[in-house]
Design a protein around this motif. Structure first.
Motif, PDB file in Angstrom:
ATOM      1  N   ARG A 116     -87.810  11.127  71.240  1.00 25.71           N
ATOM      2  CA  ARG A 116     -87.784  12.556  71.032  1.00 25.71           C
ATOM      3  C   ARG A 116     -86.549  13.155  71.701  1.00 25.71           C
ATOM      4  NH1 ARG A 116     -92.739  15.315  73.565  1.00 25.71           N
ATOM      5  NH2 ARG A 116     -91.395  15.283  75.421  1.00 25.71           N
ATOM      6  N   GLU A 117     -85.907  14.094  71.030  1.00 23.59           N
ATOM      7  CA  GLU A 117     -84.744  14.745  71.592  1.00 23.59           C
ATOM      8  C   GLU A 117     -84.848  16.254  71.440  1.00 23.59           C
ATOM      9  OE1 GLU A 117     -81.241  13.340  69.613  1.00 23.59           O
ATOM     10  OE2 GLU A 117     -81.963  13.864  67.620  1.00 23.59           O
ATOM     11  N   ARG A 118     -84.276  16.948  72.379  1.00 27.22           N
ATOM     12  CA  ARG A 118     -84.254  18.404  72.340  1.00 27.22           C
ATOM     13  C   ARG A 118     -83.021  18.849  71.573  1.00 27.22           C
ATOM     14  NH1 ARG A 118     -83.892  21.644  77.871  1.00 27.22           N
ATOM     15  NH2 ARG A 118     -81.651  21.426  77.429  1.00 27.22           N
ATOM     16  N   ALA A 119     -83.225  19.326  70.368  1.00 25.66           N
ATOM     17  CA  ALA A 119     -82.110  19.678  69.510  1.00 25.66           C
ATOM     18  C   ALA A 119     -81.431  20.974  69.936  1.00 25.66           C
ATOM     19  CB  ALA A 119     -82.570  19.785  68.053  1.00 25.66           C
ATOM     20  N   ALA A 120     -82.226  21.949  70.341  1.00 25.39           N
ATOM     21  CA  ALA A 120     -81.682  23.265  70.643  1.00 25.39           C
ATOM     22  C   ALA A 120     -82.629  24.009  71.562  1.00 25.39           C
ATOM     23  CB  ALA A 120     -81.452  24.076  69.364  1.00 25.39           C
ATOM     24  N   VAL A 121     -82.084  24.922  72.328  1.00 22.62           N
ATOM     25  CA  VAL A 121     -82.892  25.778  73.196  1.00 22.62           C
ATOM     26  C   VAL A 121     -82.260  27.159  73.254  1.00 22.62           C
ATOM     27  CG1 VAL A 121     -81.684  24.992  75.284  1.00 22.62           C
ATOM     28  CG2 VAL A 121     -83.965  26.014  75.489  1.00 22.62           C
ATOM     29  N   VAL A 122     -83.096  28.173  73.322  1.00 21.93           N
ATOM     30  CA  VAL A 122     -82.630  29.545  73.463  1.00 21.93           C
ATOM     31  C   VAL A 122     -83.324  30.184  74.654  1.00 21.93           C
ATOM     32  CG1 VAL A 122     -84.318  30.445  71.772  1.00 21.93           C
ATOM     33  CG2 VAL A 122     -82.261  31.773  72.301  1.00 21.93           C
ATOM     34  N   TRP A 123     -82.544  30.847  75.474  1.00 19.04           N
ATOM     35  CA  TRP A 123     -83.094  31.632  76.561  1.00 19.04           C
ATOM     36  C   TRP A 123     -83.730  32.880  75.962  1.00 19.04           C
ATOM     37  CZ3 TRP A 123     -80.168  27.687  77.466  1.00 19.04           C
ATOM     38  CH2 TRP A 123     -80.063  27.134  78.735  1.00 19.04           C
ATOM     39  N   TRP A 124     -85.014  33.106  76.271  1.00 16.84           N
ATOM     40  CA  TRP A 124     -85.763  34.150  75.592  1.00 16.84           C
ATOM     41  C   TRP A 124     -85.250  35.541  75.902  1.00 16.84           C
ATOM     42  CZ3 TRP A 124     -88.499  33.017  71.605  1.00 16.84           C
ATOM     43  CH2 TRP A 124     -89.398  33.951  71.076  1.00 16.84           C
ATOM     44  N   SER A 125     -84.862  35.763  77.127  1.00 22.75           N
ATOM     45  CA  SER A 125     -84.438  37.097  77.539  1.00 22.75           C
ATOM     46  C   SER A 125     -83.014  37.409  77.103  1.00 22.75           C
ATOM     47  CB  SER A 125     -84.574  37.236  79.060  1.00 22.75           C
ATOM     48  OG  SER A 125     -84.159  38.526  79.484  1.00 22.75           O
ATOM     49  N   GLY A 126     -82.076  36.544  77.444  1.00 22.72           N
ATOM     50  CA  GLY A 126     -80.675  36.838  77.199  1.00 22.72           C
ATOM     51  C   GLY A 126     -80.116  36.301  75.895  1.00 22.72           C
ATOM     52  N   GLY A 127     -80.797  35.319  75.276  1.00 27.23           N
ATOM     53  CA  GLY A 127     -80.350  34.790  74.006  1.00 27.23           C
ATOM     54  C   GLY A 127     -79.312  33.687  74.084  1.00 27.23           C
ATOM     55  N   SER A 128     -78.959  33.216  75.270  1.00 24.87           N
ATOM     56  CA  SER A 128     -78.039  32.091  75.385  1.00 24.87           C
ATOM     57  C   SER A 128     -78.626  30.857  74.724  1.00 24.87           C
ATOM     58  CB  SER A 128     -77.727  31.799  76.849  1.00 24.87           C
ATOM     59  OG  SER A 128     -77.086  32.895  77.460  1.00 24.87           O
ATOM     60  N   THR A 129     -77.761  29.978  74.232  1.00 25.73           N
ATOM     61  CA  THR A 129     -78.213  28.805  73.489  1.00 25.73           C
ATOM     62  C   THR A 129     -77.532  27.542  73.970  1.00 25.73           C
ATOM     63  OG1 THR A 129     -76.546  29.160  71.773  1.00 25.73           O
ATOM     64  CG2 THR A 129     -78.713  30.147  71.421  1.00 25.73           C
ATOM     65  N   GLU A 130     -78.192  26.405  73.742  1.00 27.75           N
ATOM     66  CA  GLU A 130     -77.636  25.085  73.974  1.00 27.75           C
ATOM     67  C   GLU A 130     -78.053  24.178  72.828  1.00 27.75           C
ATOM     68  OE1 GLU A 130     -77.409  24.759  78.876  1.00 27.75           O
ATOM     69  OE2 GLU A 130     -78.849  23.547  77.748  1.00 27.75           O
ATOM     70  N   TYR A 131     -77.176  23.220  72.483  1.00 27.85           N
ATOM     71  CA  TYR A 131     -77.431  22.292  71.399  1.00 27.85           C
ATOM     72  C   TYR A 131     -77.002  20.893  71.792  1.00 27.85           C
ATOM     73  CZ  TYR A 131     -77.301  26.633  68.666  1.00 27.85           C
ATOM     74  OH  TYR A 131     -77.518  27.900  68.181  1.00 27.85           O
ATOM     75  N   ILE A 132     -77.654  19.893  71.229  1.00 26.99           N
ATOM     76  CA  ILE A 132     -77.128  18.543  71.339  1.00 26.99           C
ATOM     77  C   ILE A 132     -75.930  18.418  70.404  1.00 26.99           C
ATOM     78  CG2 ILE A 132     -79.252  17.438  72.095  1.00 26.99           C
ATOM     79  CD1 ILE A 132     -79.709  16.557  69.191  1.00 26.99           C
ATOM     80  N   ASP A 133     -75.037  17.488  70.742  1.00 26.98           N
ATOM     81  CA  ASP A 133     -73.783  17.375  70.013  1.00 26.98           C
ATOM     82  C   ASP A 133     -73.979  17.142  68.516  1.00 26.98           C
ATOM     83  OD1 ASP A 133     -71.897  15.666  72.649  1.00 26.98           O
ATOM     84  OD2 ASP A 133     -72.312  17.793  72.305  1.00 26.98           O
ATOM     85  N   SER A 134     -75.000  16.398  68.150  1.00 21.11           N
ATOM     86  CA  SER A 134     -75.178  16.020  66.759  1.00 21.11           C
ATOM     87  C   SER A 134     -75.514  17.193  65.840  1.00 21.11           C
ATOM     88  CB  SER A 134     -76.256  14.939  66.629  1.00 21.11           C
ATOM     89  OG  SER A 134     -77.494  15.391  67.148  1.00 21.11           O
ATOM     90  N   VAL A 135     -75.950  18.320  66.394  1.00 23.76           N
ATOM     91  CA  VAL A 135     -76.302  19.469  65.564  1.00 23.76           C
ATOM     92  C   VAL A 135     -75.364  20.648  65.752  1.00 23.76           C
ATOM     93  CG1 VAL A 135     -78.718  18.745  65.660  1.00 23.76           C
ATOM     94  CG2 VAL A 135     -77.937  20.641  67.114  1.00 23.76           C
ATOM     95  N   LYS A 136     -74.450  20.559  66.689  1.00 21.33           N
ATOM     96  CA  LYS A 136     -73.526  21.666  66.942  1.00 21.33           C
ATOM     97  C   LYS A 136     -72.713  21.994  65.700  1.00 21.33           C
ATOM     98  CE  LYS A 136     -72.915  21.145  71.936  1.00 21.33           C
ATOM     99  NZ  LYS A 136     -71.999  20.718  73.015  1.00 21.33           N
ATOM    100  N   GLY A 137     -72.615  23.270  65.405  1.00 22.75           N
ATOM    101  CA  GLY A 137     -71.887  23.722  64.238  1.00 22.75           C
ATOM    102  C   GLY A 137     -72.705  23.738  62.970  1.00 22.75           C
TER     103      GLY A 137
END
Length: 121
Positions: free
Chosen positions: A45-66
């Motif tokens: 299992r891998e974490r593809a993406a995450v969003v900070w609920w309050s501020g909306g900042s995001t992170e992605y694994i390299d394979s899905v970026k873009g």
């Protein structure tokens, strides 16, 4: 305390797009993060993406970026994962999960049931 219901999965051909939704109910005031995990058979299992609920900042694994965009509408208690330029290797069960104020530093304590995404070659 928080119920998560995913929708939007399905079968799509390579290069296509799909939009996943995660509706949260219950104590939505406790949400600090919403993440999208995915797991294919025989794969970790891998974490593809995450969003900070309050501020909306995001992170992605390299394979899905873009290609993937994670977002949320906190007023609607709903998170989204827009998936474009889909590839067969994106085929997996996708889960949304939230981290509440009661969770540990990198723990996701509530999970949805999962929705299947299949990308044909």
């Amino acid at each position: 305390q928080v119920l998560l219901v995913e929708s939007g999965g399905g079968l799509v051909q390579a290069g296509g797009s799909l939009r996943l939704q995660c509706a949260a109910s219950g104590r939505t005031d406790s949400i600090t993060h919403m993440a999208w995990f995915r797991q294919a058979p025989g794969k970790e299992r891998e974490r593809a993406a995450v969003v900070w609920w309050s501020g909306g900042s995001t992170e992605y694994i390299d394979s899905v970026k873009g290609r993937f965009t994670v977002s949320r509408d906190s007023a609607k208690n709903t998170g989204y994962l827009q998936m474009n330029s889909l590839r067969p290797e994106d085929t997996a069960t996708y889960f949304c999960a939230i981290r509440s104020v009661a969770a540990g530093s990198n723990e996701f304590d509530y999970w949805g049931q999962g929705t299947q995404v299949t990308v044909s070659s």
